[in-house]
Scaffold this active site. Structure first.
Site, PDB file in Angstrom:
ATOM      1  N   GLY A 115      -0.459   3.046   1.531  1.00 36.39           N
ATOM      2  CA  GLY A 115       0.191   4.339   1.681  1.00 36.39           C
ATOM      3  C   GLY A 115       1.502   4.278   2.438  1.00 36.39           C
ATOM      4  N   SER A 143       0.135   0.206  -1.929  1.00 35.67           N
ATOM      5  CA  SER A 143       1.451   0.627  -2.427  1.00 35.67           C
ATOM      6  C   SER A 143       1.840  -0.010  -3.761  1.00 35.67           C
ATOM      7  CB  SER A 143       2.534   0.375  -1.367  1.00 35.67           C
ATOM      8  OG  SER A 143       2.269   1.149  -0.206  1.00 35.67           O
ATOM      9  N   GLU A 167      -6.851  -5.386   0.504  1.00 35.30           N
ATOM     10  CA  GLU A 167      -5.949  -4.280   0.824  1.00 35.30           C
ATOM     11  C   GLU A 167      -5.411  -4.455   2.244  1.00 35.30           C
ATOM     12  OE1 GLU A 167      -6.689  -0.797  -1.978  1.00 35.30           O
ATOM     13  OE2 GLU A 167      -7.785  -0.423  -0.154  1.00 35.30           O
ATOM     14  N   GLY A 194      -3.831   3.826  -4.969  1.00 34.83           N
ATOM     15  CA  GLY A 194      -4.002   5.114  -4.304  1.00 34.83           C
ATOM     16  C   GLY A 194      -2.987   6.120  -4.816  1.00 34.83           C
ATOM     17  N   GLY A 195      -1.886   6.270  -4.081  1.00 33.48           N
ATOM     18  CA  GLY A 195      -0.889   7.295  -4.399  1.00 33.48           C
ATOM     19  C   GLY A 195      -0.470   7.328  -5.859  1.00 33.48           C
ATOM     20  N   HIS A 227     -13.389   0.881   2.621  1.00 39.06           N
ATOM     21  CA  HIS A 227     -11.948   1.145   2.591  1.00 39.06           C
ATOM     22  C   HIS A 227     -11.421   1.182   4.028  1.00 39.06           C
ATOM     23  CE1 HIS A 227      -8.094   3.039   1.993  1.00 39.06           C
ATOM     24  NE2 HIS A 227      -8.184   2.630   0.734  1.00 39.06           N
ATOM     25  N   ASN A 282      -7.959   5.300  -6.801  1.00 39.28           N
ATOM     26  CA  ASN A 282      -8.618   5.887  -5.633  1.00 39.28           C
ATOM     27  C   ASN A 282      -7.869   7.167  -5.269  1.00 39.28           C
ATOM     28  OD1 ASN A 282      -9.722   6.527  -3.182  1.00 39.28           O
ATOM     29  ND2 ASN A 282      -8.955   4.708  -2.098  1.00 39.28           N
ATOM     30  N   TRP A 283      -8.468   8.275  -5.635  1.00 41.97           N
ATOM     31  CA  TRP A 283      -7.763   9.555  -5.444  1.00 41.97           C
ATOM     32  C   TRP A 283      -7.801  10.036  -3.998  1.00 41.97           C
ATOM     33  CZ3 TRP A 283      -9.745  12.918 -10.188  1.00 41.97           C
ATOM     34  CH2 TRP A 283      -9.376  12.267 -11.378  1.00 41.97           C
ATOM     35  N   LYS A 284      -8.636   9.411  -3.181  1.00 37.53           N
ATOM     36  CA  LYS A 284      -8.785   9.811  -1.774  1.00 37.53           C
ATOM     37  C   LYS A 284      -9.088  11.315  -1.677  1.00 37.53           C
ATOM     38  CE  LYS A 284      -5.977   5.880  -0.565  1.00 37.53           C
ATOM     39  NZ  LYS A 284      -5.052   5.228   0.339  1.00 37.53           N
ATOM     40  N   GLU A 288      -9.441   3.062   5.421  1.00 35.68           N
ATOM     41  CA  GLU A 288      -9.395   4.402   6.008  1.00 35.68           C
ATOM     42  C   GLU A 288     -10.756   4.786   6.592  1.00 35.68           C
ATOM     43  OE1 GLU A 288      -7.586   6.281   2.617  1.00 35.68           O
ATOM     44  OE2 GLU A 288      -5.733   5.222   3.073  1.00 35.68           O
TER      45      GLU A 288
HETATM   46  P1  PGA Z   1      -1.906   3.205  -1.919  1.00 35.20           P
HETATM   47  O1  PGA Z   1      -3.474   3.149  -1.567  1.00 35.20           O
HETATM   48  O2  PGA Z   1      -1.757   2.676  -3.315  1.00 35.20           O
HETATM   49  O3  PGA Z   1      -1.539   4.653  -1.791  1.00 35.20           O
HETATM   50  O4  PGA Z   1      -1.220   2.338  -0.922  1.00 35.20           O
HETATM   51  C1  PGA Z   1      -4.267   2.062  -1.989  1.00 35.20           C
HETATM   52  C2  PGA Z   1      -5.658   2.251  -1.476  1.00 35.20           C
HETATM   53  O5  PGA Z   1      -5.808   2.763  -0.360  1.00 35.20           O
HETATM   54  O6  PGA Z   1      -6.644   1.908  -2.153  1.00 35.20           O
END
Ligand code: PGA
Length: 255
Positions: free
Chosen positions: A171, A211, A165, A232-233, A93, A4-6, A95
């Site tokens: 994050g 994470s 999640e 994500g990251g 998600h 997930n590149w956001k 977010e």
């Molecule tokens: P993260 O994000 O690996 O940066 O914690 C995961 C996600 O939001 O899908």
């Protein structure tokens, strides 16, 4: 395994990231053993899709509208994602749930339209830190699942991947312990069993996100109810992302 590149990369960096990930997956012989999807920002979908070519790596959108078309400024429909070659979409998600106020009623509609469009939907669920501290984590996640699956038929729901999640782990550098992840994944499977049946619960992929990195991935994927990850990251660096894919392949080949 989903990347997930956001709201990251620019066009050139996104294409390069896809190319590098593809090359590293092929070099590691992982293309066949791990199902991989990447979720770039909307404007880069087509270019990243071109970079992925006819590989096994799926292209996905980070969200879709609950509406099919019309006067919805700024929204992107599931059909538009399909038009660009996407075969998957992330729904709910945190977010978007917490940052943009998306609730289960809206997410149920998004899920339905994504599935009707033929997309594989990655449905995110997860509790906040205060909900966990109050001992309500499993109840919160169960309510999210019931609210989002609603009255979906088992046939439609077969194309749902559930991503657990925990909001406090996204994050932040904090991950759920492998034990906590396993406990929640087992609880999610229990809810899916109630909603459908135990065969449905057993074959539905339940993946973990929050994470995950190249170092902690193996211990999480070693757990029996963890079927993959939403990253994500660490998905923004091809080498890290592919190391995580390798950890998953190793975990599964050891069982
Ligand atoms: P993260 O994000 O690996 O940066 O914690 C995961 C996600 O939001 O899908």
């Amino acid at each position: 395994m989903g990347g997930n590149w956001k709201m990251n990369t620019d066009l050139a960096a996104g294409v390069e990231l896809a190319e590098d990930a593809l090359a590293a997956l092929a070099a590691g012989g992982l293309e066949q053993s791990v199902d991989v999807a990447v979720f770039p920002p909307f404007p880069y979908l087509q270019s990243v899709g071109r970079a992925l070519g006819h590989s096994n790596v799926l292209l996905g959108g980070q969200d879709c509208s609950a509406e099919a078309s019309g006067a919805f400024t700024g929204q992107v429909s599931a059909a538009m994602l399909c038009d660009l070659g996407a075969r998957s979409v992330i729904i709910g998600h945190s977010e978007r749930r917490h940052g943009l106020g998306e609730d289960d009623d809206l997410l149920r509609e998004k899920l339905a339209i994504a599935l009707e469009s033929g997309l594989v939907a990655v449905l995110c669920v997860g509790e906040t830190l205060s909900q966990r501290d109050d001992g309500r984590a499993e109840a919160v996640v169960a309510a999210q699942l019931r609210g989002c699956f609603g009255t979906l038929t088992a046939e439609a729901a077969m194309r749902v991947v559930v991503a657990y999640e925990p909001v406090w782990a996204i994050g932040t550098g904090r991950t759920a312990s492998p034990d906590d992840a396993q406990a929640m994944h087992a609880s999610i499977r229990g809810v899916l069993g109630d909603l459908y049946d135990s065969a449905f619960a057993a074959r539905t992929r339940v993946i973990y996100g929050g994470s995950v990195n190249a170092k902690n991935a193996r211990a999480i994927f070693d757990r029996p109810d963890v079927d993959g990850g939403l990253i994500g990251g660490a998905s923004l660096k091809a080498d890290d992302f592919v190391s995580i894919c390798r950890a998953a392949a190793e975990a599964w080949s050891a069982t």
